[in-house]
Motif scaffolding. Structure first.
Motif, mmCIF file in Angstrom:
data_model
loop_
_atom_site.group_PDB
_atom_site.id
_atom_site.type_symbol
_atom_site.label_atom_id
_atom_site.label_comp_id
_atom_site.label_asym_id
_atom_site.label_seq_id
_atom_site.Cartn_x
_atom_site.Cartn_y
_atom_site.Cartn_z
ATOM 1 N N MET A 1 -9.070 27.612 73.332
ATOM 2 C CA MET A 1 -9.358 26.233 73.702
ATOM 3 C C MET A 1 -9.197 25.337 72.468
ATOM 4 S SD MET A 1 -12.964 24.578 75.050
ATOM 5 C CE MET A 1 -13.185 25.882 76.249
ATOM 6 N N VAL A 2 -8.461 24.253 72.618
ATOM 7 C CA VAL A 2 -8.277 23.293 71.534
ATOM 8 C C VAL A 2 -8.866 21.957 71.969
ATOM 9 C CG1 VAL A 2 -6.626 22.084 70.071
ATOM 10 C CG2 VAL A 2 -6.189 24.447 70.746
ATOM 11 N N LEU A 3 -9.786 21.427 71.188
ATOM 12 C CA LEU A 3 -10.442 20.166 71.489
ATOM 13 C C LEU A 3 -10.187 19.171 70.361
ATOM 14 C CD1 LEU A 3 -13.930 21.377 72.789
ATOM 15 C CD2 LEU A 3 -11.887 20.849 74.123
ATOM 16 N N ARG A 4 -10.030 17.929 70.754
ATOM 17 C CA ARG A 4 -9.829 16.870 69.781
ATOM 18 C C ARG A 4 -11.183 16.373 69.276
ATOM 19 N NH1 ARG A 4 -6.376 11.322 71.091
ATOM 20 N NH2 ARG A 4 -6.343 10.482 68.959
ATOM 21 N N TYR A 5 -11.253 16.079 67.986
ATOM 22 C CA TYR A 5 -12.484 15.496 67.461
ATOM 23 C C TYR A 5 -12.148 14.406 66.450
ATOM 24 C CZ TYR A 5 -12.228 17.732 62.853
ATOM 25 O OH TYR A 5 -11.854 18.091 61.593
ATOM 26 N N MET A 6 -13.118 13.532 66.222
ATOM 27 C CA MET A 6 -12.983 12.462 65.234
ATOM 28 C C MET A 6 -14.275 12.359 64.440
ATOM 29 S SD MET A 6 -11.126 9.474 67.489
ATOM 30 C CE MET A 6 -9.569 9.780 68.333
ATOM 31 N N ILE A 7 -14.183 11.848 63.247
ATOM 32 C CA ILE A 7 -15.349 11.538 62.428
ATOM 33 C C ILE A 7 -15.404 10.024 62.247
ATOM 34 C CG2 ILE A 7 -16.538 11.859 60.225
ATOM 35 C CD1 ILE A 7 -16.308 14.437 61.748
ATOM 36 N N TYR A 8 -16.525 9.445 62.599
ATOM 37 C CA TYR A 8 -16.756 8.008 62.413
ATOM 38 C C TYR A 8 -17.913 7.809 61.441
ATOM 39 C CZ TYR A 8 -13.704 6.111 66.061
ATOM 40 O OH TYR A 8 -12.602 5.711 66.796
ATOM 41 N N ASP A 9 -17.787 6.794 60.596
ATOM 42 C CA ASP A 9 -18.925 6.320 59.816
ATOM 43 C C ASP A 9 -19.541 5.164 60.582
ATOM 44 O OD1 ASP A 9 -18.726 8.145 57.726
ATOM 45 O OD2 ASP A 9 -17.261 6.942 56.653
ATOM 46 N N VAL A 10 -20.829 5.300 60.903
ATOM 47 C CA VAL A 10 -21.506 4.396 61.842
ATOM 48 C C VAL A 10 -22.554 3.555 61.123
ATOM 49 C CG1 VAL A 10 -22.773 4.275 64.025
ATOM 50 C CG2 VAL A 10 -21.121 6.118 63.654
ATOM 51 N N PHE A 11 -22.745 2.354 61.636
ATOM 52 C CA PHE A 11 -23.620 1.327 61.073
ATOM 53 C C PHE A 11 -23.085 0.851 59.719
ATOM 54 C CE2 PHE A 11 -26.907 3.358 63.925
ATOM 55 C CZ PHE A 11 -26.942 2.295 64.818
ATOM 56 N N THR A 12 -21.764 0.767 59.653
ATOM 57 C CA THR A 12 -21.101 0.259 58.458
ATOM 58 C C THR A 12 -19.691 -0.172 58.833
ATOM 59 O OG1 THR A 12 -20.408 0.769 56.200
ATOM 60 C CG2 THR A 12 -20.241 2.540 57.809
ATOM 61 N N ASP A 13 -19.089 -1.030 58.001
ATOM 62 C CA ASP A 13 -17.670 -1.348 58.153
ATOM 63 C C ASP A 13 -16.852 -0.747 57.017
ATOM 64 O OD1 ASP A 13 -18.440 -2.907 56.021
ATOM 65 O OD2 ASP A 13 -17.724 -4.803 56.846
ATOM 66 N N THR A 14 -17.484 0.147 56.249
ATOM 67 C CA THR A 14 -16.863 0.726 55.058
ATOM 68 C C THR A 14 -16.828 2.240 55.166
ATOM 69 O OG1 THR A 14 -17.742 -1.099 53.727
ATOM 70 C CG2 THR A 14 -16.963 0.841 52.549
ATOM 71 N N ARG A 15 -15.676 2.821 55.021
ATOM 72 C CA ARG A 15 -15.581 4.279 55.058
ATOM 73 C C ARG A 15 -16.367 4.904 53.905
ATOM 74 N NH1 ARG A 15 -10.679 2.354 56.963
ATOM 75 N NH2 ARG A 15 -10.106 3.188 59.026
ATOM 76 N N LEU A 16 -16.962 6.059 54.165
ATOM 77 C CA LEU A 16 -17.796 6.805 53.224
ATOM 78 C C LEU A 16 -19.119 6.103 52.951
ATOM 79 C CD1 LEU A 16 -15.057 8.024 50.705
ATOM 80 C CD2 LEU A 16 -15.899 9.141 52.782
ATOM 81 N N ALA A 17 -19.503 5.208 53.837
ATOM 82 C CA ALA A 17 -20.843 4.617 53.848
ATOM 83 C C ALA A 17 -21.414 4.856 55.246
ATOM 84 C CB ALA A 17 -20.788 3.140 53.500
ATOM 85 N N GLY A 18 -22.591 4.322 55.530
ATOM 86 C CA GLY A 18 -23.187 4.497 56.843
ATOM 87 C C GLY A 18 -23.520 5.949 57.143
ATOM 88 N N ASN A 19 -23.622 6.255 58.434
ATOM 89 C CA ASN A 19 -24.020 7.585 58.882
ATOM 90 C C ASN A 19 -22.832 8.275 59.550
ATOM 91 O OD1 ASN A 19 -25.495 9.830 59.532
ATOM 92 N ND2 ASN A 19 -27.035 8.778 60.743
ATOM 93 N N PRO A 20 -22.301 9.353 58.964
ATOM 94 C CA PRO A 20 -21.152 10.024 59.571
ATOM 95 C C PRO A 20 -21.515 10.712 60.885
ATOM 96 C CG PRO A 20 -21.929 11.263 57.676
ATOM 97 C CD PRO A 20 -22.706 9.978 57.699
ATOM 98 N N LEU A 21 -20.580 10.653 61.826
ATOM 99 C CA LEU A 21 -20.783 11.204 63.164
ATOM 100 C C LEU A 21 -19.541 11.958 63.588
ATOM 101 C CD1 LEU A 21 -22.376 11.179 65.978
ATOM 102 C CD2 LEU A 21 -20.927 9.206 66.522
ATOM 103 N N ALA A 22 -19.721 13.174 64.084
ATOM 104 C CA ALA A 22 -18.615 13.917 64.688
ATOM 105 C C ALA A 22 -18.609 13.642 66.188
ATOM 106 C CB ALA A 22 -18.767 15.411 64.421
ATOM 107 N N VAL A 23 -17.443 13.268 66.705
ATOM 108 C CA VAL A 23 -17.260 12.977 68.127
ATOM 109 C C VAL A 23 -16.275 13.996 68.683
ATOM 110 C CG1 VAL A 23 -16.627 11.226 69.839
ATOM 111 C CG2 VAL A 23 -17.589 10.515 67.628
#
Length: 305
Positions: A1-23
């Protein structure tokens, strides 16, 4: 099984800030055990699994896991998932496209509004699935102060006192005297396990806050520690901000009308996060409240299971 995932930085507009989330998308076939194992593998505060909604009018069904357990509701997975789903489904739309959707969570349906942007950071806001309520338990104030590494006299400010509040997930709200006290917290897990109460059969999570902040627009500055969730410290905790709405309403005696509040978190971790809380009060009670924030995609890939 192959599933797509993304990582978002949340509660920020700047990458590598905020709270990282795996979707993780297309997760209908995953067992509870596999989702929990994947959340542990990701080792982020939360991993959210996107499944087919039970109601065809809704956008998706969410399952939210910390490294240690599943949560019925959480803020940064709700914001991040709403943005990730909307960006994926409406990639061809004109920038600044607005979307209203409903996400199914274990706590119940959560209504979200999303504003897509071509600047790299979209914005989402959701209505609290439940208004915050307070649970009264006897608290070992000295033990809690010791677990935080602060003086007993630092606990509380103005009308704010330690109390347990929940808008779906309970948190022990610990107001501290000022910003210096919050910045100086040295959380001791062993002392916390001795002093903190059990709430709904689980060790309470610590949400430490004070008035003001490092950012000039912040009304409150916060930190969150949760051994029970497997989170040493969280860069941003939307579910706790939702619960904080109850404490702010009660202790600050909010007047009728709309009160907008900006909460900063994650500063001490080098991951500054900004949570927008809006509280509507009618006839002296909270009629509704909303949590919002930005999120920006950091990475994408595939899971091979």
């Amino acid at each position: 099984m192959v599933l797509r995932y993304m990582i978002y930085d949340v509660f920020t507009d700047t990458r590598l800030a905020g709270n990282p989330l795996a979707v993780v998308f297309g997760a209908d076939a995953l067992s509870d055990e596999t989702m929990q194992a994947l959340a542990g593998e990701m080792n982020l505060s939360e991993t959210v699994f996107i499944r087919t909604a039970q109601n065809p009018a809704h956008a998706a069904r969410l399952r939210i896991f910390t490294p240690a357990r599943e949560l019925p509701f959480a803020g940064h997975p709700t914001v991040g998932a709403a943005i990730a789903i909307s960006e994926l489904n409406h990639a061809d739309q004109h920038p600044d496209f607005d979307i209203v959707c409903v996400l199914e969570e274990n706590v119940g349906p959560v209504r979200c509004a999303v504003k897509l942007s071509d600047t790299g950071a979209s914005f989402a806001e959701f209505d609290l699935p439940r208004n915050p309520v307070r649970t009264d338990l006897n608290l070992d104030r000295q033990g809690l102060a010791d677990a935080l590494g602060v003086k007993l006299s630092d606990l509380g400010f103005e009308n704010h006192v330690p109390a347990i509040w929940s808008a779906g997930v309970p948190f022990l709200m610990l107001p501290l005297h000022n910003l210096a006290a919050v910045e100086g917290v040295e959380f001791d897990v062993t002392l916390w396990e001795k002093a903190a109460p059990l709430v709904e059969g689980r060790l309470a999570s610590a949400y430490v806050y004070c008035r003001g902040g490092v950012h000039h627009a912040a009304k409150f500055h916060a930190r969150m520690f949760s051994p029970d969730m497997g989170i040493a410290e969280d860069p941003a905790t939307g579910g706790a901000a939702a619960a904080l709405a109850g404490a702010i309403h009660q202790f600050d005696a909010l007047p009728d009308g709309l009160t907008p509040i900006l909460i900063e978190q994650g500063v001490e971790m080098g991951r500054p996060s900004f949570i927008h809380l809006h509280i509507d009060v009618k006839d002296g009670a909270i009629s509704k409240a909303r949590i919002g924030g930005q999120a920006v995609k950091l990475a994408s890939g595939e899971l091979h299971l």
